[in-house]
Scaffold this active site. Structure first.
Site, PDB file in Angstrom:
ATOM      1  N   LYS A   9      50.824  -2.159 174.191  1.00 47.97           N
ATOM      2  CA  LYS A   9      51.644  -2.979 175.087  1.00 47.97           C
ATOM      3  C   LYS A   9      50.871  -3.298 176.377  1.00 47.97           C
ATOM      4  O   LYS A   9      49.793  -2.728 176.623  1.00 47.97           O
ATOM      5  CB  LYS A   9      52.942  -2.221 175.397  1.00 47.97           C
ATOM      6  CG  LYS A   9      53.805  -1.928 174.154  1.00 47.97           C
ATOM      7  CD  LYS A   9      55.106  -1.241 174.559  1.00 47.97           C
ATOM      8  CE  LYS A   9      55.934  -0.867 173.352  1.00 47.97           C
ATOM      9  NZ  LYS A   9      57.243  -0.253 173.747  1.00 47.97           N
ATOM     10  N   TYR A  49      62.169  -8.111 169.433  1.00 49.15           N
ATOM     11  CA  TYR A  49      63.090  -7.062 169.888  1.00 49.15           C
ATOM     12  C   TYR A  49      64.561  -7.457 169.693  1.00 49.15           C
ATOM     13  O   TYR A  49      65.429  -6.932 170.387  1.00 49.15           O
ATOM     14  CB  TYR A  49      62.814  -6.734 171.360  1.00 49.15           C
ATOM     15  CG  TYR A  49      61.630  -5.801 171.572  1.00 49.15           C
ATOM     16  CD1 TYR A  49      61.523  -4.592 170.883  1.00 49.15           C
ATOM     17  CD2 TYR A  49      60.631  -6.111 172.489  1.00 49.15           C
ATOM     18  CE1 TYR A  49      60.451  -3.733 171.080  1.00 49.15           C
ATOM     19  CE2 TYR A  49      59.548  -5.243 172.703  1.00 49.15           C
ATOM     20  CZ  TYR A  49      59.478  -4.057 171.990  1.00 49.15           C
ATOM     21  OH  TYR A  49      58.419  -3.198 172.188  1.00 49.15           O
ATOM     22  N   ASN A 112      55.737   2.658 177.608  1.00 49.05           N
ATOM     23  CA  ASN A 112      55.334   3.742 176.695  1.00 49.05           C
ATOM     24  C   ASN A 112      54.153   3.366 175.807  1.00 49.05           C
ATOM     25  O   ASN A 112      53.997   3.871 174.708  1.00 49.05           O
ATOM     26  CB  ASN A 112      56.535   4.254 175.898  1.00 49.05           C
ATOM     27  CG  ASN A 112      57.186   3.193 175.037  1.00 49.05           C
ATOM     28  OD1 ASN A 112      56.669   2.087 174.905  1.00 49.05           O
ATOM     29  ND2 ASN A 112      58.314   3.530 174.427  1.00 49.05           N
TER      30      ASN A 112
HETATM   31  P1  DAT Z   1      60.546   2.435 169.681  1.00 51.38           P
HETATM   32  O1  DAT Z   1      59.598   1.614 170.512  1.00 51.38           O
HETATM   33  O2  DAT Z   1      60.173   3.894 169.690  1.00 51.38           O
HETATM   34  O3  DAT Z   1      60.758   1.875 168.294  1.00 51.38           O
HETATM   35  P2  DAT Z   1      63.164   1.379 170.351  1.00 51.38           P
HETATM   36  O4  DAT Z   1      62.983   0.410 169.231  1.00 51.38           O
HETATM   37  O5  DAT Z   1      64.424   2.169 170.394  1.00 51.38           O
HETATM   38  O6  DAT Z   1      61.945   2.401 170.440  1.00 51.38           O
HETATM   39  O7  DAT Z   1      63.056   0.622 171.737  1.00 51.38           O
HETATM   40  C1  DAT Z   1      62.101  -0.405 171.916  1.00 51.38           C
HETATM   41  C2  DAT Z   1      61.489  -0.271 173.285  1.00 51.38           C
HETATM   42  O8  DAT Z   1      62.502  -0.503 174.264  1.00 51.38           O
HETATM   43  C3  DAT Z   1      60.953   1.127 173.618  1.00 51.38           C
HETATM   44  O9  DAT Z   1      59.648   1.322 173.128  1.00 51.38           O
HETATM   45  C4  DAT Z   1      61.024   1.143 175.096  1.00 51.38           C
HETATM   46  C5  DAT Z   1      62.276   0.328 175.405  1.00 51.38           C
HETATM   47  N1  DAT Z   1      63.442   1.200 175.581  1.00 51.38           N
HETATM   48  C6  DAT Z   1      64.089   1.908 174.632  1.00 51.38           C
HETATM   49  N2  DAT Z   1      65.113   2.599 175.136  1.00 51.38           N
HETATM   50  C7  DAT Z   1      65.112   2.328 176.470  1.00 51.38           C
HETATM   51  C8  DAT Z   1      65.917   2.740 177.570  1.00 51.38           C
HETATM   52  N3  DAT Z   1      66.954   3.566 177.400  1.00 51.38           N
HETATM   53  N4  DAT Z   1      65.598   2.244 178.794  1.00 51.38           N
HETATM   54  C9  DAT Z   1      64.571   1.396 178.976  1.00 51.38           C
HETATM   55  N5  DAT Z   1      63.766   0.958 177.976  1.00 51.38           N
HETATM   56  C10 DAT Z   1      64.032   1.425 176.745  1.00 51.38           C
END
Ligand code: DAT
Ligand code: MG
Length: 132
Positions: A9, A49, A112
Protein backbone atom coordinates in the site's frame (compact mmCIF):
# COMPACT_ATOMS: atom_id res chain seq x y z
CA UNK A 1 -1.65 -23.75 -8.88
CA UNK A 2 -3.49 -21.10 -6.86
CA UNK A 3 -2.95 -17.38 -7.39
CA UNK A 4 -3.48 -14.47 -5.01
CA UNK A 5 -3.46 -10.70 -5.29
CA UNK A 6 -1.11 -8.80 -2.97
CA UNK A 7 -0.19 -5.14 -2.92
CA UNK A 8 2.20 -2.94 -0.99
CA UNK A 9 0.00 0.00 0.00
CA UNK A 10 1.08 3.68 -0.28
CA UNK A 11 2.53 3.68 3.26
CA UNK A 12 4.70 0.66 2.48
CA UNK A 13 5.93 2.13 -0.80
CA UNK A 14 6.61 5.49 0.91
CA UNK A 15 8.64 3.76 3.61
CA UNK A 16 10.73 1.77 1.15
CA UNK A 17 9.31 -1.62 2.10
CA UNK A 18 8.61 -3.07 -1.37
CA UNK A 19 11.80 -5.13 -1.27
CA UNK A 20 11.20 -6.39 2.26
CA UNK A 21 7.67 -7.50 1.38
CA UNK A 22 8.69 -9.17 -1.88
CA UNK A 23 11.56 -10.91 -0.08
CA UNK A 24 9.23 -12.53 2.45
CA UNK A 25 7.00 -13.97 -0.25
CA UNK A 26 10.04 -15.24 -2.15
CA UNK A 27 11.54 -16.80 0.97
CA UNK A 28 8.26 -18.56 1.69
CA UNK A 29 8.51 -20.17 -1.75
CA UNK A 30 5.70 -18.45 -3.63
CA UNK A 31 6.35 -17.40 -7.23
CA UNK A 32 5.88 -13.86 -8.51
CA UNK A 33 3.61 -14.09 -11.56
CA UNK A 34 2.98 -10.39 -12.28
CA UNK A 35 3.72 -7.00 -10.73
CA UNK A 36 3.49 -3.27 -11.42
CA UNK A 37 3.72 0.13 -9.78
CA UNK A 38 0.54 2.16 -10.17
CA UNK A 39 -1.54 4.90 -8.59
CA UNK A 40 -5.04 3.52 -8.09
CA UNK A 41 -7.87 5.55 -9.66
CA UNK A 42 -10.65 6.37 -7.20
CA UNK A 43 -13.26 4.26 -9.04
CA UNK A 44 -10.98 1.20 -8.95
CA UNK A 45 -10.32 1.71 -5.23
CA UNK A 46 -14.06 1.89 -4.52
CA UNK A 47 -14.65 -1.30 -6.48
CA UNK A 48 -11.70 -3.14 -4.92
CA UNK A 49 -12.94 -2.29 -1.41
CA UNK A 50 -16.65 -2.56 -2.35
CA UNK A 51 -17.38 -4.97 0.51
CA UNK A 52 -16.57 -2.12 2.94
CA UNK A 53 -18.75 0.52 1.23
CA UNK A 54 -21.11 0.83 4.22
CA UNK A 55 -18.36 1.00 6.86
CA UNK A 56 -17.59 4.30 8.54
CA UNK A 57 -13.91 4.09 7.53
CA UNK A 58 -14.67 3.57 3.81
CA UNK A 59 -13.98 7.18 2.75
CA UNK A 60 -10.68 7.32 4.60
CA UNK A 61 -9.73 3.88 3.26
CA UNK A 62 -10.28 5.02 -0.34
CA UNK A 63 -8.45 8.32 0.33
CA UNK A 64 -5.52 6.37 1.75
CA UNK A 65 -5.21 3.71 -0.94
CA UNK A 66 -5.32 6.37 -3.70
CA UNK A 67 -2.89 8.72 -1.90
CA UNK A 68 0.25 7.54 -3.69
CA UNK A 69 1.74 4.71 -5.73
CA UNK A 70 1.14 1.09 -4.75
CA UNK A 71 3.04 -2.03 -5.83
CA UNK A 72 0.46 -4.55 -7.12
CA UNK A 73 1.47 -8.21 -7.43
CA UNK A 74 0.17 -11.66 -8.31
CA UNK A 75 1.77 -14.50 -6.33
CA UNK A 76 1.35 -18.15 -7.27
CA UNK A 77 1.81 -21.42 -5.40
CA UNK A 78 0.07 -24.07 -3.28
CA UNK A 79 -2.62 -22.46 -1.10
CA UNK A 80 -1.30 -19.08 -2.22
CA UNK A 81 -4.23 -17.17 -0.71
CA UNK A 82 -3.93 -18.62 2.79
CA UNK A 83 -0.14 -18.66 2.75
CA UNK A 84 -0.08 -14.98 1.80
CA UNK A 85 -2.59 -14.05 4.52
CA UNK A 86 -0.46 -15.88 7.08
CA UNK A 87 2.66 -13.99 5.97
CA UNK A 88 0.76 -10.67 6.11
CA UNK A 89 -0.77 -11.16 9.58
CA UNK A 90 -3.92 -9.87 11.23
CA UNK A 91 -5.66 -6.75 9.90
CA UNK A 92 -4.85 -4.75 13.05
CA UNK A 93 -1.05 -4.57 13.39
CA UNK A 94 -1.44 -4.40 17.17
CA UNK A 95 -2.81 -7.96 17.02
CA UNK A 96 -0.50 -9.23 14.25
CA UNK A 97 2.20 -11.52 15.56
CA UNK A 98 5.92 -10.92 15.29
CA UNK A 99 7.29 -12.48 12.11
CA UNK A 100 4.30 -11.29 10.11
CA UNK A 101 4.61 -8.28 7.82
CA UNK A 102 2.04 -6.20 9.70
CA UNK A 103 3.39 -7.40 13.03
CA UNK A 104 6.92 -6.35 12.15
CA UNK A 105 6.40 -3.16 10.14
CA UNK A 106 3.11 -1.51 11.14
CA UNK A 107 1.45 0.04 14.20
CA UNK A 108 -2.14 1.00 13.32
CA UNK A 109 -4.96 -0.40 11.19
CA UNK A 110 -5.28 2.69 8.97
CA UNK A 111 -1.82 2.10 7.51
CA UNK A 112 -1.05 -1.59 7.60
CA UNK A 113 1.46 -1.79 4.74
CA UNK A 114 0.05 -4.57 2.61
CA UNK A 115 -3.14 -6.08 1.15
CA UNK A 116 -3.79 -9.75 0.44
CA UNK A 117 -6.92 -11.38 -1.02
CA UNK A 118 -9.07 -13.14 1.60
CA UNK A 119 -10.29 -16.09 -0.54
CA UNK A 120 -9.63 -17.68 -3.94
CA UNK A 121 -12.83 -15.98 -5.21
CA UNK A 122 -11.60 -12.57 -4.01
CA UNK A 123 -8.21 -13.28 -5.57
CA UNK A 124 -9.76 -13.97 -8.99
CA UNK A 125 -11.87 -10.81 -8.72
CA UNK A 126 -8.97 -8.62 -7.60
CA UNK A 127 -6.50 -10.02 -10.17
CA UNK A 128 -9.12 -9.25 -12.82
CA UNK A 129 -9.55 -5.69 -11.51
CA UNK A 130 -5.84 -4.91 -11.40
CA UNK A 131 -4.34 -7.06 -14.16
CA UNK A 132 -7.31 -8.05 -16.35
P1 DAT B 1 -7.69 -7.00 5.44
O1 DAT B 1 -6.90 -5.91 4.77
O2 DAT B 1 -6.90 -7.69 6.52
O3 DAT B 1 -8.34 -7.96 4.47
P2 DAT B 1 -10.32 -5.82 5.81
O4 DAT B 1 -10.67 -6.37 4.46
O5 DAT B 1 -11.24 -6.11 6.94
O6 DAT B 1 -8.85 -6.26 6.25
O7 DAT B 1 -10.18 -4.25 5.73
C1 DAT B 1 -9.57 -3.64 4.60
C2 DAT B 1 -8.69 -2.52 5.07
O8 DAT B 1 -9.50 -1.51 5.66
C3 DAT B 1 -7.69 -2.90 6.18
O9 DAT B 1 -6.51 -3.46 5.65
C4 DAT B 1 -7.46 -1.59 6.84
C5 DAT B 1 -8.81 -0.90 6.75
N1 DAT B 1 -9.59 -1.11 7.98
C6 DAT B 1 -10.17 -2.26 8.40
N2 DAT B 1 -10.81 -2.10 9.56
C7 DAT B 1 -10.62 -0.79 9.90
C8 DAT B 1 -11.03 0.01 11.00
N3 DAT B 1 -11.77 -0.49 11.99
N4 DAT B 1 -10.64 1.31 10.99
C9 DAT B 1 -9.91 1.84 9.99
N5 DAT B 1 -9.49 1.13 8.91
C10 DAT B 1 -9.84 -0.17 8.87
MG1 MG C 1 -9.88 -7.69 3.15
Amino acid sequence: MEKTFVMVKPDGVQRGLIGAVVSRFEQKGLTLADAKVMTIPRALAEEHYGEHREKKFFGELVDFITSGPVFAMVWEGPNAVQNARTLIGKTNPAEAGPGTIRGDYALIVDSNIVHGSDSPESAAREIGLFFG
